[in-house]
Design a protein around this motif. Sequence first.
Motif, mmCIF file in Angstrom:
data_model
loop_
_atom_site.group_PDB
_atom_site.id
_atom_site.type_symbol
_atom_site.label_atom_id
_atom_site.label_comp_id
_atom_site.label_asym_id
_atom_site.label_seq_id
_atom_site.Cartn_x
_atom_site.Cartn_y
_atom_site.Cartn_z
ATOM 1 N N TYR A 129 79.968 10.040 48.675
ATOM 2 C CA TYR A 129 79.659 9.180 47.528
ATOM 3 C C TYR A 129 80.450 9.629 46.288
ATOM 4 C CZ TYR A 129 76.687 6.959 43.947
ATOM 5 O OH TYR A 129 76.212 6.227 42.883
ATOM 6 N N CYS A 159 74.854 -1.630 45.437
ATOM 7 C CA CYS A 159 73.587 -0.892 45.396
ATOM 8 C C CYS A 159 72.796 -1.345 44.163
ATOM 9 C CB CYS A 159 73.875 0.610 45.346
ATOM 10 S SG CYS A 159 72.407 1.589 44.985
ATOM 11 N N CYS A 201 72.714 1.914 41.616
ATOM 12 C CA CYS A 201 73.907 2.468 40.952
ATOM 13 C C CYS A 201 75.082 1.503 40.895
ATOM 14 C CB CYS A 201 74.332 3.755 41.657
ATOM 15 S SG CYS A 201 74.965 3.474 43.325
ATOM 16 N N CYS A 217 72.037 2.183 48.174
ATOM 17 C CA CYS A 217 73.001 3.006 48.932
ATOM 18 C C CYS A 217 72.341 4.290 49.442
ATOM 19 C CB CYS A 217 74.237 3.323 48.083
ATOM 20 S SG CYS A 217 73.966 4.554 46.808
ATOM 21 N N CYS A 241 71.639 7.039 46.715
ATOM 22 C CA CYS A 241 70.469 6.816 45.856
ATOM 23 C C CYS A 241 69.165 7.033 46.629
ATOM 24 C CB CYS A 241 70.509 5.413 45.246
ATOM 25 S SG CYS A 241 71.778 5.273 43.977
HETATM 26 ZN ZN ZN Z 1 73.313 3.737 44.801
#
Ligand code: ZN
Length: 292
Positions: free
Chosen positions: A142, A271, A274, A283, A286
């Motif tokens: 990420y 997402c 975010c 996602c 998160c």
């Molecule tokens: Zn996210």
Amino acid sequence: MLCRCGEEAVIRLKQYRRSFCSRCFVEFYENKVEGFIRKHRLLRPGERVFVAVSGGKDSASCLAVLKRLSEKFAIELSAFHINLGIGEYSRRVEEASRRLCEKLDVELEVVDVKAVYGVGVEEVAKSSRRKPCSACGIIKRYLMNKIPRELGADRLATGHNLEDTVEFFFKNWASGNYFWLSKQKPLLPSNHPKVLTKIKPLFERSEKENETYAKILNLPYEEGKCPHSVVSRWREVGEIVEERVPGFKLSIARGLEKLNIVVDAPKFKSCKVCGEPSSGDVCSFCRLIGRV
Ligand code: ZN
Ligand code: SF4
């Protein structure tokens, strides 16, 4: 053991049936990486390339060789390090990354997971009941995409080496995970405006080559391993066969470069937390760090 030039050799590479002195090895290594970059079109002039440095020898060599080739390929180079919050180990690898970038005169961006998100890999693994490496993988994937992209990167280079390539191949092939296998390429072009193009310039370079290069150039790197690292049996399989058939690992990597697995293109959503690309509503990053 002598090099072709008559000097005393510092490394023997059975797969190339050659021994090298320090000077000839550096030349050989840099020529190989340059040729590989050209063959797979890993770099484009004018682009900004971020190298993910972990503090270890492979990414140190990756940054150093790209720095040496940066003028030739007309790229702008930066480095990126993630402090994963794994106690003393994270402190040492961050320190090694800082010393490396100072030595090579490359701008370094450090993201401290604990400082930014309030939790490190170990806490996240415990609360999500995942293995540390599984949680760590999600966090790294990420942040290695998001942070360099936000800082203006066009592509991200990683120090994945030949043994990583072979391990990844066996693991995913044996479990029939062809989607992941299709991602095991030296060049992974962006498939979404928020997904960076990823490159692996050391795809065919072995750990031994990277270590020798880093030592000859006196690059700062951390030799200690992460307390969560485990020896992969697939890595061991690669070593056993290599012992009997020198060049086996290289042939696996070259086979993978040619492999053309067609998988359905992932359908991305944004997402809800975010805004990063995600296959679900929220996602995995998160969900993992409990932002939900
Ligand atoms: Zn996210
Ligand atoms: Fe992360 Fe596992 Fe590597 Fe440690 S060994 S840095 S936890 S992936």
